[in-house]
Design an enzyme around this catalytic site. Structure first.
Site, PDB file in Angstrom:
ATOM      1  N   GLU A 264     -17.524  -5.821  -3.057  1.00  0.00           N
ATOM      2  CA  GLU A 264     -16.224  -6.220  -2.517  1.00  0.00           C
ATOM      3  C   GLU A 264     -16.318  -7.719  -2.307  1.00  0.00           C
ATOM      4  OE1 GLU A 264     -15.040  -5.619   1.612  1.00  0.00           O
ATOM      5  OE2 GLU A 264     -14.096  -7.365   0.744  1.00  0.00           O
ATOM      6  N   CYS A 301     -12.028 -10.902   5.079  1.00  0.00           N
ATOM      7  CA  CYS A 301     -11.746 -10.742   3.634  1.00  0.00           C
ATOM      8  C   CYS A 301     -10.258 -10.584   3.394  1.00  0.00           C
ATOM      9  CB  CYS A 301     -12.536  -9.575   3.071  1.00  0.00           C
ATOM     10  SG  CYS A 301     -12.617  -8.167   4.139  1.00  0.00           S
TER      11      CYS A 301
HETATM   12  P1  NAP Z   1     -22.963 -14.471  -0.437  1.00  0.00           P
HETATM   13  O1  NAP Z   1     -23.421 -15.828  -0.737  1.00  0.00           O
HETATM   14  O2  NAP Z   1     -22.234 -13.766  -1.499  1.00  0.00           O
HETATM   15  O3  NAP Z   1     -24.238 -13.631  -0.002  1.00  0.00           O
HETATM   16  C1  NAP Z   1     -24.157 -12.273   0.386  1.00  0.00           C
HETATM   17  C2  NAP Z   1     -25.526 -11.651   0.242  1.00  0.00           C
HETATM   18  O4  NAP Z   1     -25.860 -11.579  -1.134  1.00  0.00           O
HETATM   19  C3  NAP Z   1     -26.606 -12.478   0.890  1.00  0.00           C
HETATM   20  O5  NAP Z   1     -27.515 -11.598   1.455  1.00  0.00           O
HETATM   21  C4  NAP Z   1     -27.214 -13.247  -0.252  1.00  0.00           C
HETATM   22  O6  NAP Z   1     -28.567 -13.475  -0.076  1.00  0.00           O
HETATM   23  C5  NAP Z   1     -27.042 -12.293  -1.413  1.00  0.00           C
HETATM   24  N1  NAP Z   1     -26.867 -13.001  -2.672  1.00  0.00           N
HETATM   25  C6  NAP Z   1     -25.984 -13.980  -2.943  1.00  0.00           C
HETATM   26  N2  NAP Z   1     -26.091 -14.364  -4.227  1.00  0.00           N
HETATM   27  C7  NAP Z   1     -27.072 -13.612  -4.772  1.00  0.00           C
HETATM   28  C8  NAP Z   1     -27.660 -13.547  -6.061  1.00  0.00           C
HETATM   29  N3  NAP Z   1     -27.267 -14.345  -7.054  1.00  0.00           N
HETATM   30  N4  NAP Z   1     -28.644 -12.669  -6.261  1.00  0.00           N
HETATM   31  C9  NAP Z   1     -29.063 -11.877  -5.253  1.00  0.00           C
HETATM   32  N5  NAP Z   1     -28.560 -11.895  -4.023  1.00  0.00           N
HETATM   33  C10 NAP Z   1     -27.567 -12.741  -3.771  1.00  0.00           C
HETATM   34  O7  NAP Z   1     -22.057 -14.434   0.828  1.00  0.00           O
HETATM   35  P2  NAP Z   1     -22.344 -14.929   2.308  1.00  0.00           P
HETATM   36  O8  NAP Z   1     -23.684 -15.521   2.466  1.00  0.00           O
HETATM   37  O9  NAP Z   1     -22.045 -13.747   3.138  1.00  0.00           O
HETATM   38  O10 NAP Z   1     -21.243 -16.025   2.530  1.00  0.00           O
HETATM   39  C11 NAP Z   1     -21.099 -17.123   1.637  1.00  0.00           C
HETATM   40  C12 NAP Z   1     -19.679 -17.202   1.124  1.00  0.00           C
HETATM   41  O11 NAP Z   1     -19.242 -15.938   0.615  1.00  0.00           O
HETATM   42  C13 NAP Z   1     -18.653 -17.533   2.184  1.00  0.00           C
HETATM   43  O12 NAP Z   1     -18.550 -18.876   2.451  1.00  0.00           O
HETATM   44  C14 NAP Z   1     -17.412 -16.960   1.563  1.00  0.00           C
HETATM   45  O13 NAP Z   1     -16.856 -17.858   0.637  1.00  0.00           O
HETATM   46  C15 NAP Z   1     -17.870 -15.773   0.824  1.00  0.00           C
HETATM   47  N6  NAP Z   1     -17.594 -14.515   1.553  1.00  0.00           N
HETATM   48  C16 NAP Z   1     -16.423 -13.899   1.348  1.00  0.00           C
HETATM   49  C17 NAP Z   1     -16.147 -12.743   2.007  1.00  0.00           C
HETATM   50  C18 NAP Z   1     -14.872 -12.042   1.781  1.00  0.00           C
HETATM   51  O14 NAP Z   1     -14.693 -11.013   2.353  1.00  0.00           O
HETATM   52  N7  NAP Z   1     -14.001 -12.518   0.977  1.00  0.00           N
HETATM   53  C19 NAP Z   1     -17.045 -12.183   2.905  1.00  0.00           C
HETATM   54  C20 NAP Z   1     -18.244 -12.840   3.129  1.00  0.00           C
HETATM   55  C21 NAP Z   1     -18.502 -14.010   2.434  1.00  0.00           C
HETATM   56  P3  NAP Z   1     -29.083 -14.799   0.657  1.00  0.00           P
HETATM   57  O15 NAP Z   1     -28.154 -15.078   1.775  1.00  0.00           O
HETATM   58  O16 NAP Z   1     -30.431 -14.409   1.072  1.00  0.00           O
HETATM   59  O17 NAP Z   1     -29.031 -15.883  -0.348  1.00  0.00           O
END
Ligand code: NAP
Length: 528
Positions: A264, A301
């Protein structure tokens, strides 16, 4: 107490040498607890235990699974203030939000407990044999939903409880009969560990097989990548960015045995303002939206990141009122300094695009990690031409697109990427005159809202929290509500199988008394 260790089934383990801490965005300082990232050997061990546990767990009765889920809920409540305190220190979110999210987490666990205790969710479908059929005898075929196997759950940054360690993905996967390995979110590893300790206690109290649950720490993307690539893992649940979700989806698709990734991801949740509603109540709508855009520092989200209307006096009144009201709201802290950096960067990127005008920007001093809310406007033609304007700005931000006419509005909606929600603000009979707009929106979203706000997701059976890509990777499923259990099962048929060896759900006697479809008719009856 927080140990900083990994939970490999019922064992605490910290064999690695890579450590990290969480961060208090309110104080702008690191928290004291030190977490040890899981090693490759620990990852393999967690998956091995989960695969072993699956052999027993997929046969456990619904009532035993219900006891497990209810005990997890009890043990989370027993963590009491400590959980709330750690949650707040790792996220900057207020106590009220922490308690609300805990309530939602408990509610989800109990909903799934009720579902599996009742049992009909397996959708047992029986077509009995007909040995007298003219062409050739018809066999006895019986189908039900069977769990996929070990599931990896990625904790979400913006829901440390309800979409993380014991959140919706974990609760639904356990309810389905799948062992779960959580890849704990590094921003709230302490909250994650406390909840993991509650799940471990519950698993021991209710005598679940060791390995039914593991919780692994990570400070980077490697642990998650290794888990997704591990042959013992059979499905993945993810909430976060499009970048992260898509990377994991591609990784899973390229395995020798591809597996489903239910991700999601980002959504800008378009809101359509129809003309009569703007004529009659532009100011009132603007006031409501000032609150919705800034709710939870815009880190939901379902945040309304895109507002679409047709150029008119009413739309101008709406823009002016929203701009005036939104800057009156006190800014609040973001989840982490990195999320704040992302917000500032993405906001600046949008603001620098051709045709974009800043109509509101909180410009007074804010503490570090606090977000300054903003609203921008852009003409429909610029929005249509520039894909950068369609990207999510995660935080208290919204873009208003001023469309030339109804036709351009429809074209913009048709060209949007998939979204979780779409909202229509309209007056009486206005919907009937805008059928094309409604149809276009239905093709782009998973949930449509009338005269409301997209923020605030009700957890109930009829909720759809998902949508066309990239809102989610599979629009046929929801991540919220008891229907989310269907992500973790596959239909399985027995043909001419001996009655005494069938699972209880499919036996002639219907010992569980569940609702089944027998030869096309819904019934709780026995088969004679
Ligand atoms: P994220 O960067 O997508 O990370 C979520 C989880 O997935 C983290 O545990 C991260 O690990 C892991 N991950 C990310 N990229 C990966 C990859 N290429 N391979 C393996 N694992 C991976 O999201 P976030 O840290 O929760 O937040 C960052 C950004 O995501 C926010 O600024 C926002 O833009 C977006 N976000 C959107 C929503 C929404 O509902 N729309 C919700 C949450 C976040 P690590 O942290 O250990 O790197």
């Amino acid at each position: 107490m927080i140990t900083g260790k990994n939970y490999i089934g019922n064992l605490l383990s910290a064999k690695g040498n890579k450590t990290f801490t969480t961060f208090n965005p309110e104080l702008n300082s690191k928290n004291t607890a030190v977490f040890t990232e899981a090693t490759s050997a620990e990852i393999d061990e967690a998956v091995k235990l989960a695969s072993e546990a699956f052999k027993k767990f997929n046969k456990i009765t619904g009532s035993k699974k219900a006891a497990f889920l209810n005990t997890i809920a009890d043990e989370i409540l027993a963590l009491d203030d400590l959980l709330i305190q750690i949650y707040c220190s790792e996220t900057g979110l207020p106590e009220g939000r922490a308690k609300g999210e805990r309530g939602r987490t408990i509610g989800q666990l109990r909903n799934f407990a009720n579902l599996v205790a009742e049992g009909s969710w397996v959708e047992a479908t029986i077509d009995t044999e007909d040995l007298t059929r003219a062409s050739q005898p018809k066999p006895d075929i019986r189908k039900y939903n069977f769990p996929l196997g070990p599931v990896v759950v990625f904790g979400a940054s913006n829901f440390p409880l309800a979409y993380s360690t014991a959140g919706g993905d974990t609760a639904s996967a356990l309810a389905a009969g799948c062992p779960v390995i959580v890849k704990s979110h590094p921003m709230h590893a302490g909250t994650g560990e406390l909840v993991a300790s509650a799940i471990k206690k519950a698993a021991e109290k209710t005598k679940m097989p060791n390995g039914v649950f593991s919780n692994l720490n990570s400070s980077g993307i490697e642990v998650g990548q290794k888990l997704v690539l591990n042959a013992g893992v059979k499905a993945v649940g993810f909430t976060g960015s499009i970048k992260g979700g898509r990377a994991l989806y591609d990784l899973a698709a390229n395995r020798e045995e591809p597996i489903p990734v239910f991700a999601e991801m980002g959504s800008i949740n378009p809101v359509i303002l129809l003309p009569n509603a703007l004529i009659n109540r532009a100011k009132n709508i603007a006031n409501i939206y000032a609150g919705s855009i800034t709710l939870g520092t815009g880190q939901f989200c379902t945040n309304p990141g895109l507002i679409l209307g047709i150029k008119s006096e009413g739309l101008t009144t709406f823009i002016n009122t929203l701009s005036k009201e939104i800057v009156k709201i006190n800014p609040s802290v973001m989840l982490h300094s990195n999320i704040k950096k992302g917000y500032v960067k993405n906001k600046e990127k949008v603001v620098s695009q051709e045709g974009v005008t800043v109509s509101a920007n909180y410009s007074e001093y804010v503490q570090t990690n606090y977000a300054q809310q903003a609203v921008v406007t852009v003409d429909g033609k610029y929005f249509l031409e520039n894909a950068t304007l369609h990207l999510e700005v995660f935080g208290p931000f919204s873009m208003i697109v001023e469309c030339e006419n109804k036709k351009q509005l429809e074209k913009i909606i048709t060209n949007l990427e998939g979204q979780l929600t779409g909202t229509i603000i309209a007056d009486n009979n206005e919907l009937e005159n805008h059928a094309n707009i409604v149809n276009a929106l239905q093709n782009r979203v998973g949930r449509i809202i009338f005269n409301g706000v997209p923020t605030g997701v009700e957890v109930c059976e009829s909720m759809v929290h998902g949508g066309p890509y990239p809102a989610s990777t599979d629009s046929r499923f929801t991540a919220v509500g008891i229907g989310s259990i269907k992500r973790w099962v596959r239909p399985f048929s027995y043909q001419d199988w001996p009655n005494n060896l069938l699972p209880n759900e499919l036996k002639n006697e219907n010992p569980l008394g569940i609702l089944r479809t027998i030869n096309g008719e819904k019934s709780r009856a026995k088969i004679n």
